[in-house]
Motif scaffolding. Structure first.
Motif, mmCIF file in Angstrom:
data_model
loop_
_atom_site.group_PDB
_atom_site.id
_atom_site.type_symbol
_atom_site.label_atom_id
_atom_site.label_comp_id
_atom_site.label_asym_id
_atom_site.label_seq_id
_atom_site.Cartn_x
_atom_site.Cartn_y
_atom_site.Cartn_z
ATOM 1 N N GLU A 21 0.846 -1.187 0.000
ATOM 2 C CA GLU A 21 0.000 0.000 0.000
ATOM 3 C C GLU A 21 0.879 1.234 0.000
ATOM 4 N N ARG A 22 0.535 2.178 -0.880
ATOM 5 C CA ARG A 22 1.261 3.443 -0.975
ATOM 6 C C ARG A 22 0.269 4.581 -0.765
ATOM 7 N N ARG A 23 0.660 5.527 0.053
ATOM 8 C CA ARG A 23 -0.158 6.722 0.252
ATOM 9 C C ARG A 23 0.718 7.948 0.031
ATOM 10 N N THR A 36 4.289 13.943 1.487
ATOM 11 C CA THR A 36 4.661 12.855 2.391
ATOM 12 C C THR A 36 4.233 11.535 1.765
ATOM 13 N N LYS A 37 5.182 10.625 1.614
ATOM 14 C CA LYS A 37 4.935 9.295 1.049
ATOM 15 C C LYS A 37 5.018 8.279 2.183
ATOM 16 N N THR A 38 4.080 7.338 2.196
ATOM 17 C CA THR A 38 4.105 6.242 3.168
ATOM 18 C C THR A 38 3.928 4.946 2.403
ATOM 19 N N ALA A 44 5.590 -5.668 7.401
ATOM 20 C CA ALA A 44 6.706 -4.820 7.836
ATOM 21 C C ALA A 44 6.212 -3.464 8.326
ATOM 22 N N GLU A 45 7.036 -2.818 9.122
ATOM 23 C CA GLU A 45 6.723 -1.471 9.592
ATOM 24 C C GLU A 45 6.643 -0.533 8.386
ATOM 25 N N PRO A 46 5.727 0.417 8.404
ATOM 26 C CA PRO A 46 5.633 1.347 7.279
ATOM 27 C C PRO A 46 6.878 2.238 7.181
ATOM 28 N N ARG A 47 7.241 2.556 5.945
ATOM 29 C CA ARG A 47 8.342 3.490 5.688
ATOM 30 C C ARG A 47 7.717 4.806 5.255
ATOM 31 N N CYS A 48 8.269 5.903 5.736
ATOM 32 C CA CYS A 48 7.699 7.211 5.459
ATOM 33 C C CYS A 48 8.819 8.198 5.141
ATOM 34 N N TRP A 49 8.603 9.052 4.155
ATOM 35 C CA TRP A 49 9.559 10.095 3.824
ATOM 36 C C TRP A 49 8.815 11.299 3.273
ATOM 37 N N SER A 50 9.432 12.480 3.394
ATOM 38 C CA SER A 50 8.785 13.718 2.967
ATOM 39 C C SER A 50 9.712 14.552 2.104
ATOM 40 N N PHE A 51 9.097 15.339 1.242
ATOM 41 C CA PHE A 51 9.800 16.303 0.406
ATOM 42 C C PHE A 51 9.073 17.629 0.562
#
Length: 100
Positions: A21-23, A36-38, A44-51
């Motif tokens: 799943e991508r948000r 913000t991308k999740t 697995a634990e969600p990965r999150c990053w922001s621009f």
């Protein structure tokens, strides 16, 4: 003068027991826009990053909703002006260009 204040996109792909799943959440603020991308892969634990992008970089930004509206207008007019290029945000959250 239309502008995007906030946009949310969600994509889910189920491959057997391994769903992905991508948000993407985009929000406008005083200095520009933050994307913000999740990403969730299976258990697995969600990965999150922001621009973050400043307004100077985003001048003329065309996000998904506005792009659909523009395509409908162009289709009704049966014409696409030459060199019609807009800044856009790709599926990874990076700034890119869209040309028609």
């Amino acid at each position: 003068q239309l502008e995007t204040l906030e946009q949310e996109e969600q994509e889910r792909l189920e491959l057997g027991a391994h769903p992905i799943e991508r948000r993407t959440h985009m929000v406008s603020h005083q200095h520009g826009m933050t994307v913000t991308k999740t990403l969730w892969e299976g258990e697995a634990e969600p990965r999150c990053w922001s621009f973050s992008y400043g307004w100077a970089e985003l001048r003329g930004l065309l996000l998904e909703g506005a792009s659909l509206l523009l395509l409908r207008v162009l289709a009704c007019r049966w014409a696409v002006p030459p060199g019609l290029i807009f800044p856009s945000i790709d599926t990874e959250g990076h700034l890119c260009t869209s040309s028609y």
